[in-house]
Design an enzyme around this catalytic site. Structure first.
Site, PDB file in Angstrom:
ATOM      1  N   THR A  53       9.957  -0.189  -6.549  1.00 44.48           N
ATOM      2  CA  THR A  53      11.126   0.458  -5.976  1.00 44.48           C
ATOM      3  C   THR A  53      11.867   1.195  -7.088  1.00 44.48           C
ATOM      4  OG1 THR A  53      13.070   0.204  -4.574  1.00 44.48           O
ATOM      5  CG2 THR A  53      12.578  -1.653  -6.050  1.00 44.48           C
ATOM      6  N   GLU A  54      12.304   2.418  -6.771  1.00 44.96           N
ATOM      7  CA  GLU A  54      12.796   3.343  -7.796  1.00 44.96           C
ATOM      8  C   GLU A  54      13.936   2.772  -8.629  1.00 44.96           C
ATOM      9  OE1 GLU A  54      11.946   3.990  -4.576  1.00 44.96           O
ATOM     10  OE2 GLU A  54      12.749   5.973  -4.124  1.00 44.96           O
TER      11      GLU A  54
END
Lengths: 228, 235
Positions: A53-54
């Site tokens: 996840t960024e």
């Protein structure tokens, strides 16, 4: 015909299930905010994917039970997540080095439109309001494989697979496969290539709700998905 | 060397009207709420704020916007569960928005901190966010030139800090803070626990103290998401 399509088309969960079947064992995967997050639920038995996840977590697991949330432990959609053994935290520049540096195997995103040359529009309807792009433009140029999951047509019945995007682009020539509510379509050499379709819809009827030309380069398989 | 700052108001006192400020956090995770609220009490105007988002609810950056302290937001995603503070002023023309893809925002900040004035990225090529920017082809692929991003101040939240400014973070609250610390002329960290030199194992340091100018202890800090779920309003 649109009423007919509404009856036969796959649910979002079924589209997500189909996309999940193509995620190889050991893949590093980024799932876009919202609908694509559902893909994680349908990991095939015996295969292990590592989710990125960024905002800086690798190897996260499903949402915690209500009441167990730790709001310092969230995904890019700002939803609470859990950690799996072997997970890691890192800052944003490292996170996007994983993205742009080609270290992710798959990114699965939603779409407003996908063009037959692989252009993607998924960040702005171009109608004013407040623009918000997040990490979408980075993801489409980073992952080795960029797949889209989407309804085959809009709520109004307009094609989402188009000859050329009319909405603001997220990325140029970046999408390699589209999983829709009616079909699985690859983007190859500037063309849509039909790989699978629901057996209940004819090729001609599918073409009629597709904006670009559907090509085939061999037999088209039945798009077979369990009841979910 | 002792970088301790006694109070939150001392920590934000040097921030003047017109300053550009990087604020750590992604959504509510890592938002330095106590430093932001001290800045609201201090009250500089005409600020440019760099953050991933543009505030949520009525605390933190949203509360700064409600106090009309913010002239411009540089961010990737100005939407949230309750983005009204920003949205109303943006649509009303009272606040400027510079929208930057998230990874480009991160790399511009990293470059700012690393002394690299520009770099090329594939992100945004062929889109309206690359309009007017220099494009170059490398090995058959197109890349957009982006400039570094620096700030006068960075306000960040860390978990453990020592008096020399070395920092650790808590889970995904790390997000932008380590790179923002490098890219600001003056970085202040609020830390949940302040320890003497040697109190953090050097193997565990995430942000080395050279990037940090001041540390101030806020034990049991507030968490923005929790505040918003409790419908908190500041001031």
């Amino acid at each position: 015909m649109s009423a007919n399509l509404d009856i036969i088309k796959l649910s979002n969960a079924q589209i997500a299930w189909r996309a999940a079947q193509d995620i190889e064992d050991g893949a590093y995967v980024n799932l876009g905010i919202g609908f694509p997050e559902m893909v994680a639920k349908f990991q095939p038995e015996g295969r292990e994917a590592v989710f990125h996840t960024e905002n800086g977590v690798l190897g996260f697991g499903p949402a915690p039970a209500p009441g167990d949330e730790d709001w310092d432990l969230i995904n890019a959609g700002k939803k609470a997540i859990t950690l799996k053994p072997g997970s890691a935290f890192f800052h944003h520049a490292d996170s996007f080095a994983m993205v742009r540096g080609g270290h992710l195997d798959v990114a699965i995103l939603g779409a407003y439109q996908v063009a037959q040359n692989g252009d993607l529009a998924n960040w702005s309807t171009g109608k004013g309001g407040v623009p918000a792009v997040g990490g979408a433009m980075d993801l489409v140029h980073g992952a080795k494989r960029v797949a889209v999951i989407t309804d085959h047509v809009t709520k109004k019945g307009d094609p989402k697979l188009v000859q050329a995007c009319t909405m603001p682009l997220t990325g140029v020539g970046c999408v390699t496969r589209v999983y829709t509510s009616l079909a699985v379509v690859d983007v190859e050499g500037g063309h849509f290539v039909l790989r699978e379709k629901l057996p209940q819809i004819s090729f001609a009827d599918l073409q009629a709700v597709t904006g670009g030309e559907l090509n085939t380069d061999g037999p088209v398989a039945d798009l077979a998905v369990p009841e979910l | 060397m002792d970088k301790r700052i006694a109070t939150l108001s001392d920590a934000v006192a040097p921030i003047k009207d017109g300053a550009t400020i990087m604020i750590g956090g992604f959504g509510g995770s890592g938002a330095p709420i106590e430093l932001i609220h001290a800045l609201i009490d201090h009250g500089p105007k005409d600020l440019t704020i760099i953050n991933n988002n543009a505030g949520n609810g009525h605390v933190g950056i949203a509360a700064m916007i409600e106090q009309n302290m913010v002239r411009k937001m540089i961010c990737s995603f100005p939407r949230s569960a309750d983005p009204r503070a920003f949205t109303e002023r943006y649509l009303g023309g009272q606040i400027e928005l510079d929208i930057v893809p998230q990874g480009t925002l991160a790399e511009r900040i990293r470059a700012g901190g690393a002394g690299i004035p520009a770099f090329y990225t594939p992100t945004g090529y062929g889109t309206e966010l690359a309009e007017g920017k220099h494009v170059e082809e490398f090995d058959g692929k197109h890349y957009v030139r982006e400039r570094w991003l620096k700030a006068d101040f960075a306000l960040i939240k860390a978990e453990v800090g020592d008096t020399m400014g070395n920092l650790t973070y808590r889970m995904a609250a790390r997000n932008f803070s380590p790179i923002m610390a490098t890219a600001a002329a003056h970085t202040v960290a609020q830390v949940s626990s302040l320890v003497p030199p040697g109190g953090i194992d050097p193997e565990d340091v995430i942000t080395p103290g050279i990037f940090v100018d001041g540390v101030t202890e806020v034990s049991n800090p507030q968490q923005e998401e929790a505040l918003n779920r409790a419908e908190a309003v500041y001031p």
